[in-house]
Design an enzyme around this catalytic site. Structure first.
Site, PDB file in Angstrom:
ATOM      1  N   ARG A   1      -9.944  11.894 -14.134  1.00 45.59           N
ATOM      2  CA  ARG A   1      -9.837  10.597 -14.811  1.00 45.59           C
ATOM      3  C   ARG A   1      -8.551   9.853 -14.471  1.00 45.59           C
ATOM      4  O   ARG A   1      -8.565   8.630 -14.294  1.00 45.59           O
ATOM      5  CB  ARG A   1      -9.936  10.815 -16.325  1.00 45.59           C
TER       6      ARG A   1
ATOM      7  N   ARG B   1       1.125  18.925 -12.379  1.00 52.63           N
ATOM      8  CA  ARG B   1       1.933  20.038 -12.874  1.00 52.63           C
ATOM      9  C   ARG B   1       2.835  20.510 -11.736  1.00 52.63           C
ATOM     10  O   ARG B   1       2.388  20.584 -10.574  1.00 52.63           O
ATOM     11  CB  ARG B   1       1.052  21.203 -13.334  1.00 52.63           C
TER      12      ARG B   1
ATOM     13  N   GLU C   1      10.871  23.135 -15.756  1.00 52.80           N
ATOM     14  CA  GLU C   1      11.098  21.973 -16.619  1.00 52.80           C
ATOM     15  C   GLU C   1      11.711  22.477 -17.915  1.00 52.80           C
ATOM     16  O   GLU C   1      11.165  23.419 -18.480  1.00 52.80           O
ATOM     17  CB  GLU C   1       9.782  21.256 -16.911  1.00 52.80           C
TER      18      GLU C   1
ATOM     19  N   HIS D   1       8.954  14.380 -16.477  1.00 47.71           N
ATOM     20  CA  HIS D   1       7.649  14.651 -17.090  1.00 47.71           C
ATOM     21  C   HIS D   1       7.358  13.688 -18.250  1.00 47.71           C
ATOM     22  O   HIS D   1       7.237  14.101 -19.400  1.00 47.71           O
ATOM     23  CB  HIS D   1       7.536  16.115 -17.543  1.00 47.71           C
TER      24      HIS D   1
HETATM   25  C1  GLV Z   1       0.945  16.053 -19.874  1.00 46.65           C
HETATM   26  O1  GLV Z   1       1.492  16.595 -18.968  1.00 46.65           O
HETATM   27  C2  GLV Z   1      -0.447  16.210 -20.161  1.00 46.65           C
HETATM   28  O2  GLV Z   1      -1.070  17.141 -19.631  1.00 46.65           O
HETATM   29  O3  GLV Z   1      -0.977  15.434 -20.953  1.00 46.65           O
END
Ligand code: GLV
Length: 338
Positions: free
Chosen positions: A167, A244, A273, A292
């Site tokens: 998405r 990721r 992170e 992030h």
């Molecule tokens: C953030 O990293 C998420 O997976 O929504």
């Protein structure tokens, strides 16, 4: 046997404030203020504190940096619902939850636009060398306007390669039409409604001027962006990752940037992170980093919090659950553990 009264632990303060109609007010209103315990600190609760605070809980609203595994679930057998405030859920052992009849929900869709915007921000910043321009100003290296200075990459009319046509990737691809780009994508299979051309990975790497990664972190995707991946990219190509960190072999990326195998990279996610300021990645050439924050707009994070509350309440009430990641767990709840 009397049923356990609902009680939930929320592992961070939720976005959206605490006023009437806010996500946390809705949760407290639905379950009773005393049934909702919120971890007040910025950093996640240490694992032993998570264990302690979830004693007697039937629900948990958690984040990507809370580890939910089989040992935790065994210690908290009353837990029936885990709601993750994120789309990615690699911190949760989903099969372990399913086996124990614990319903798991996440917050997809509402964050696709914000995350795609961030991928584009990184792509544009890396392509147009925004950090280098700012550095030049800050360090007094900005001389007179010169037609050969600070040249960067054109974006319009080029080829965008997308890894993982989910998405967020779709939102990313949609945005490329304004830039009149050719979109290639690769993934496990062709997606008829994806706005781009399906090609094998090798072709994607060889033809793309920009590569944007949108895969979930799984055993299959861990480390897929490795030295051979970067070696196949074009030397002027730019790599973007908002998925990721561990899908990238980070030392291989640093080497690819240092030796000019690829031109630049824009990363919103990395390993570890938070990234320590002295990590070699910070000092790699031609890199743009953000901490992030792909989904971190006020609007999106508020929507995510509402969706996480919806998921938790529906799971705990036995109502139809949107974004249920493990419908098989419902059967375990009714029939018991096999
Ligand atoms: C953030 O990293 C998420 O997976 O929504």
């Amino acid at each position: 046997m009397p049923s356990t009264p609902p009680r939930v632990f929320v592992t961070r303060e939720l976005p959206g404030g605490s006023g009437e109609g806010s996500p946390i007010a809705r949760l407290r209103g639905a379950l009773g203020a005393d049934a909702v315990d919120v971890w007040p600190e910025f950093d996640p609760p240490p694992h032993e504190v998570l264990l302690e605070r979830t004693e007697g809980c039937t629900g948990l609203l958690c984040m990507i940096n809370d580890r939910i595994d089989g040992a935790f679930l065994d210690a908290r057998p009353g837990l029936r619902a885990v709601s993750q405030l994120a789309v990615g859920y690699d911190n949760i052992d989903l099969p372990a939850c399913t086996e124990r009849g614990v319903l798991v929900t996440n917050t997809p869709d509402v964050l696709s636009d914000a995350t795609a915007d961030m991928a584009w921000a990184l792509l544009m910043a890396a392509a147009r060398r925004l950090p280098q321009g700012r550095d030049a100003i800050e360090q007094g290296r900005w001389g007179q306007w010169n037609p050969t200075w600070q040249l960067s990459s054109e974006v319009t009319g080029r080829t965008l390669g997308i890894l993982g046509p989910g998405r967020i990737a779709k939102a990313m691809a949609k945005r490329s039409t304004g830039f009149e780009m050719t979109v290639l994508y690769t993934g496990r299979s062709e997606k008829p409604d994806f706005p781009g051309t399906f090609v094998p990975l090798e072709e994607l790497l060889e033809r793309s001027d920009f590569i944007s990664v949108h895969v979930p972190l799984t055993d299959e995707t861990r480390g897929i962006c490795d030295a051979s991946f970067f070696a196949r990219m074009q030397p002027h190509a730019i790599f973007v990752n908002t998925s990721r960190g561990p899908v990238v072999d980070q030392p291989a990326l640093i080497t690819a940037l240092e030796d000019g195998t690829i031109a630049a990279a824009g990363l919103d996610v990395m390993t570890p992170e938070p990234l320590p300021p002295d990590d070699p990645l910070v000092h790699a050439p031609n890199i743009v980093l953000s901490p992030h924050v792909g989904s971190a707009t006020v609007e999106t994070r508020t929507k995510m919090a509402h969706l996480a509350v919806d998921g938790l309440l529906a799971s705990m009430r036995g109502e139809r659950v949107r974004h249920l990641l493990n419908p098989e767990a419902l059967e375990v709840q009714t029939k018991g553990r096999p």
